[in-house]
Design an enzyme around this catalytic site. Structure first.
Site, PDB file in Angstrom:
ATOM      1  N   LYS A  13       0.827  -1.207   0.000  1.00  0.00           N
ATOM      2  CA  LYS A  13       0.000   0.000   0.000  1.00  0.00           C
ATOM      3  C   LYS A  13       0.860   1.254   0.000  1.00  0.00           C
ATOM      4  O   LYS A  13       0.620   2.179  -0.767  1.00  0.00           O
ATOM      5  CB  LYS A  13      -0.908   0.036   1.240  1.00  0.00           C
ATOM      6  CG  LYS A  13      -1.922  -1.074   1.317  1.00  0.00           C
ATOM      7  CD  LYS A  13      -2.826  -0.898   2.535  1.00  0.00           C
ATOM      8  CE  LYS A  13      -2.079  -0.962   3.862  1.00  0.00           C
ATOM      9  NZ  LYS A  13      -1.589  -2.316   4.216  1.00  0.00           N
ATOM     10  N   ARG A  88      -9.175   1.159   8.683  1.00  0.00           N
ATOM     11  CA  ARG A  88      -8.746  -0.202   8.955  1.00  0.00           C
ATOM     12  C   ARG A  88      -9.775  -0.959   9.777  1.00  0.00           C
ATOM     13  O   ARG A  88      -9.559  -2.131  10.087  1.00  0.00           O
ATOM     14  CB  ARG A  88      -7.455  -0.134   9.764  1.00  0.00           C
ATOM     15  CG  ARG A  88      -6.251  -0.776   9.106  1.00  0.00           C
ATOM     16  CD  ARG A  88      -5.147  -0.566  10.100  1.00  0.00           C
ATOM     17  NE  ARG A  88      -3.935  -1.235   9.839  1.00  0.00           N
ATOM     18  CZ  ARG A  88      -2.925  -0.746   9.126  1.00  0.00           C
ATOM     19  NH1 ARG A  88      -3.036   0.378   8.491  1.00  0.00           N
ATOM     20  NH2 ARG A  88      -1.806  -1.416   9.034  1.00  0.00           N
ATOM     21  N   ARG A 123      11.701  -6.124   4.266  1.00  0.00           N
ATOM     22  CA  ARG A 123      11.277  -4.721   4.218  1.00  0.00           C
ATOM     23  C   ARG A 123      12.199  -3.814   5.047  1.00  0.00           C
ATOM     24  O   ARG A 123      12.585  -4.149   6.155  1.00  0.00           O
ATOM     25  CB  ARG A 123       9.853  -4.579   4.740  1.00  0.00           C
ATOM     26  CG  ARG A 123       9.460  -3.104   4.876  1.00  0.00           C
ATOM     27  CD  ARG A 123       8.025  -2.886   4.691  1.00  0.00           C
ATOM     28  NE  ARG A 123       7.249  -3.227   5.866  1.00  0.00           N
ATOM     29  CZ  ARG A 123       5.941  -3.010   5.935  1.00  0.00           C
ATOM     30  NH1 ARG A 123       5.292  -2.496   4.922  1.00  0.00           N
ATOM     31  NH2 ARG A 123       5.294  -3.345   7.026  1.00  0.00           N
ATOM     32  N   ARG A 156      11.508  -2.130  10.578  1.00  0.00           N
ATOM     33  CA  ARG A 156      10.494  -1.746  11.551  1.00  0.00           C
ATOM     34  C   ARG A 156      10.412  -2.777  12.661  1.00  0.00           C
ATOM     35  O   ARG A 156      10.517  -3.961  12.427  1.00  0.00           O
ATOM     36  CB  ARG A 156       9.134  -1.604  10.875  1.00  0.00           C
ATOM     37  CG  ARG A 156       8.929  -0.239  10.284  1.00  0.00           C
ATOM     38  CD  ARG A 156       7.732  -0.179   9.390  1.00  0.00           C
ATOM     39  NE  ARG A 156       6.569  -0.894   9.917  1.00  0.00           N
ATOM     40  CZ  ARG A 156       5.402  -0.908   9.281  1.00  0.00           C
ATOM     41  NH1 ARG A 156       5.269  -0.277   8.136  1.00  0.00           N
ATOM     42  NH2 ARG A 156       4.393  -1.574   9.790  1.00  0.00           N
ATOM     43  N   ARG A 167      -0.292  -9.220  13.173  1.00  0.00           N
ATOM     44  CA  ARG A 167      -0.889  -8.186  12.322  1.00  0.00           C
ATOM     45  C   ARG A 167      -1.791  -8.804  11.262  1.00  0.00           C
ATOM     46  O   ARG A 167      -2.819  -8.230  10.914  1.00  0.00           O
ATOM     47  CB  ARG A 167       0.207  -7.349  11.673  1.00  0.00           C
ATOM     48  CG  ARG A 167       0.836  -6.368  12.662  1.00  0.00           C
ATOM     49  CD  ARG A 167       2.186  -5.883  12.211  1.00  0.00           C
ATOM     50  NE  ARG A 167       2.119  -5.107  10.995  1.00  0.00           N
ATOM     51  CZ  ARG A 167       3.151  -4.921  10.180  1.00  0.00           C
ATOM     52  NH1 ARG A 167       4.313  -5.480  10.452  1.00  0.00           N
ATOM     53  NH2 ARG A 167       3.022  -4.195   9.110  1.00  0.00           N
TER      54      ARG A 167
HETATM   55  P1  ADP Z   1       1.174  -2.150   7.500  1.00  0.00           P
HETATM   56  O1  ADP Z   1       0.139  -1.737   6.504  1.00  0.00           O
HETATM   57  O2  ADP Z   1       2.341  -2.745   6.829  1.00  0.00           O
HETATM   58  O3  ADP Z   1       0.636  -2.982   8.614  1.00  0.00           O
HETATM   59  P2  ADP Z   1       1.250   0.567   8.648  1.00  0.00           P
HETATM   60  O4  ADP Z   1       2.435   1.422   8.615  1.00  0.00           O
HETATM   61  O5  ADP Z   1       0.078   0.982   7.832  1.00  0.00           O
HETATM   62  O6  ADP Z   1       1.766  -0.869   8.218  1.00  0.00           O
HETATM   63  O7  ADP Z   1       0.749   0.399  10.149  1.00  0.00           O
HETATM   64  C1  ADP Z   1       1.591   0.015  11.198  1.00  0.00           C
HETATM   65  C2  ADP Z   1       0.826  -0.048  12.530  1.00  0.00           C
HETATM   66  O8  ADP Z   1       0.289   1.255  12.824  1.00  0.00           O
HETATM   67  C3  ADP Z   1      -0.384  -0.965  12.544  1.00  0.00           C
HETATM   68  O9  ADP Z   1      -0.030  -2.291  12.828  1.00  0.00           O
HETATM   69  C4  ADP Z   1      -1.233  -0.310  13.648  1.00  0.00           C
HETATM   70  O10 ADP Z   1      -0.741  -0.633  14.930  1.00  0.00           O
HETATM   71  C5  ADP Z   1      -0.996   1.161  13.437  1.00  0.00           C
HETATM   72  N1  ADP Z   1      -1.997   1.758  12.512  1.00  0.00           N
HETATM   73  C6  ADP Z   1      -1.741   2.362  11.314  1.00  0.00           C
HETATM   74  N2  ADP Z   1      -2.879   2.784  10.739  1.00  0.00           N
HETATM   75  C7  ADP Z   1      -3.895   2.424  11.581  1.00  0.00           C
HETATM   76  C8  ADP Z   1      -5.303   2.554  11.554  1.00  0.00           C
HETATM   77  N3  ADP Z   1      -5.945   3.142  10.531  1.00  0.00           N
HETATM   78  N4  ADP Z   1      -6.024   2.056  12.603  1.00  0.00           N
HETATM   79  C9  ADP Z   1      -5.413   1.481  13.646  1.00  0.00           C
HETATM   80  N5  ADP Z   1      -4.090   1.304  13.731  1.00  0.00           N
HETATM   81  C10 ADP Z   1      -3.328   1.776  12.725  1.00  0.00           C
END
Ligand code: ADP
Ligand code: ZN
Length: 212
Positions: A13, A88, A123, A156, A167
């Site tokens: 994404k 999400r 990554r 990360r 996750r």
């Molecule tokens: P990925 O899509 O690879 O899981 P992100 O960088 O989008 O990575 O998100 C990393 C973490 O940040 C998630 O596992 C969550 O803990 C938090 N996070 C990010 N966006 C949201 C969201 N919209 N709602 C809840 N938690 C979020």
């Protein structure tokens, strides 16, 4: 144009959001990047979010809704934006609807679980600007250094295999239902990942009716 990118962690994404941002001339809003910046800066939001993120759990909806609300008010979002990693949960999607944000399309990036696990281990992200790389598929020009800003590339904390599995579990339970949510609204476009980021991007543009 307001776009949402949906997909499991590791679907790409963030990478696609960056490309689309340049091609469409609208900013991409990544809640993950905003939260990581908040943690780095030690803000109250960052302090609240850190333990959830490290454990692979979702940050509470009200925190996310506040972040998105504030970000969308900024001038650069006037012509639209690309939402990367948000909504999400159904509650977040409903909050976006309630706020009157008109969504034009939702791209669901589809990828196998096996491919996700393979990608996540390679990554790396830029500590400074959040750009993401992959040691195999999207390596930086100079090892350990961000192509776009010269920042340091790091792994990360939540990309360890154990946290990735958590996750994925959270994704299936909380986020996957959004596919039906947006399909019911006639907004969903499914795009299967292709061999590389350019090919995947071409499929996304085609799905949006912007392809060649
Ligand atoms: P990925 O899509 O690879 O899981 P992100 O960088 O989008 O990575 O998100 C990393 C973490 O940040 C998630 O596992 C969550 O803990 C938090 N996070 C990010 N966006 C949201 C969201 N919209 N709602 C809840 N938690 C979020
Ligand atoms: Zn960078």
């Amino acid at each position: 144009m307001n776009l949402i990118l949906l997909g499991a962690p590791g679907a790409g994404k963030g990478t696609q959001a960056e490309i689309l941002c340049k091609k469409l001339g609208i900013p991409s809003i990544s809640t993950g990047n905003i939260l990581r910046a908040a943690i780095k800066d030690g803000t109250p939001t960052g302090l609240k979010a850190k333990s959830y993120m490290d454990a692979g759990q979702l940050v509470p909806d009200e925190v996310i809704i506040g972040i998105v609300d504030e970000r969308l008010k900024q001038d650069d979002c006037a012509k639209g934006c690309i939402l990367d990693g948000v909504p999400r949960t159904i509650a977040q999607a409903e909050a976006i609807e309630k706020a009157g944000i008109r969504i034009d399309a939702v791209i669901a990036i589809e990828i196998s679980e096996e491919e996700i696990l393979r990608r996540m281990s390679g990554r790396r992200v830029c500590e400074a600007c959040g750009a993401s790389y992959n040691l195999e598929a999207v390596p930086p020009k100079v090892e350990g250094i961000c192509d776009s800003c010269g920042g340091k590339l790091i792994q990360r904390k939540d990309d360890t295999p154990e946290t990735v599995r958590e996750r994925l579990k959270v994704y299936h339970k909380e986020t996957a239902p959004l596919v039906d949510f947006y399909a019911a609204r006639g907004l969903l476009k499914r795009v299967e990942v292709a061999d590389n980021k350019e090919a995947t991007n071409a499929k996304i543009l085609e799905a949006l009716g912007l392809g060649k």
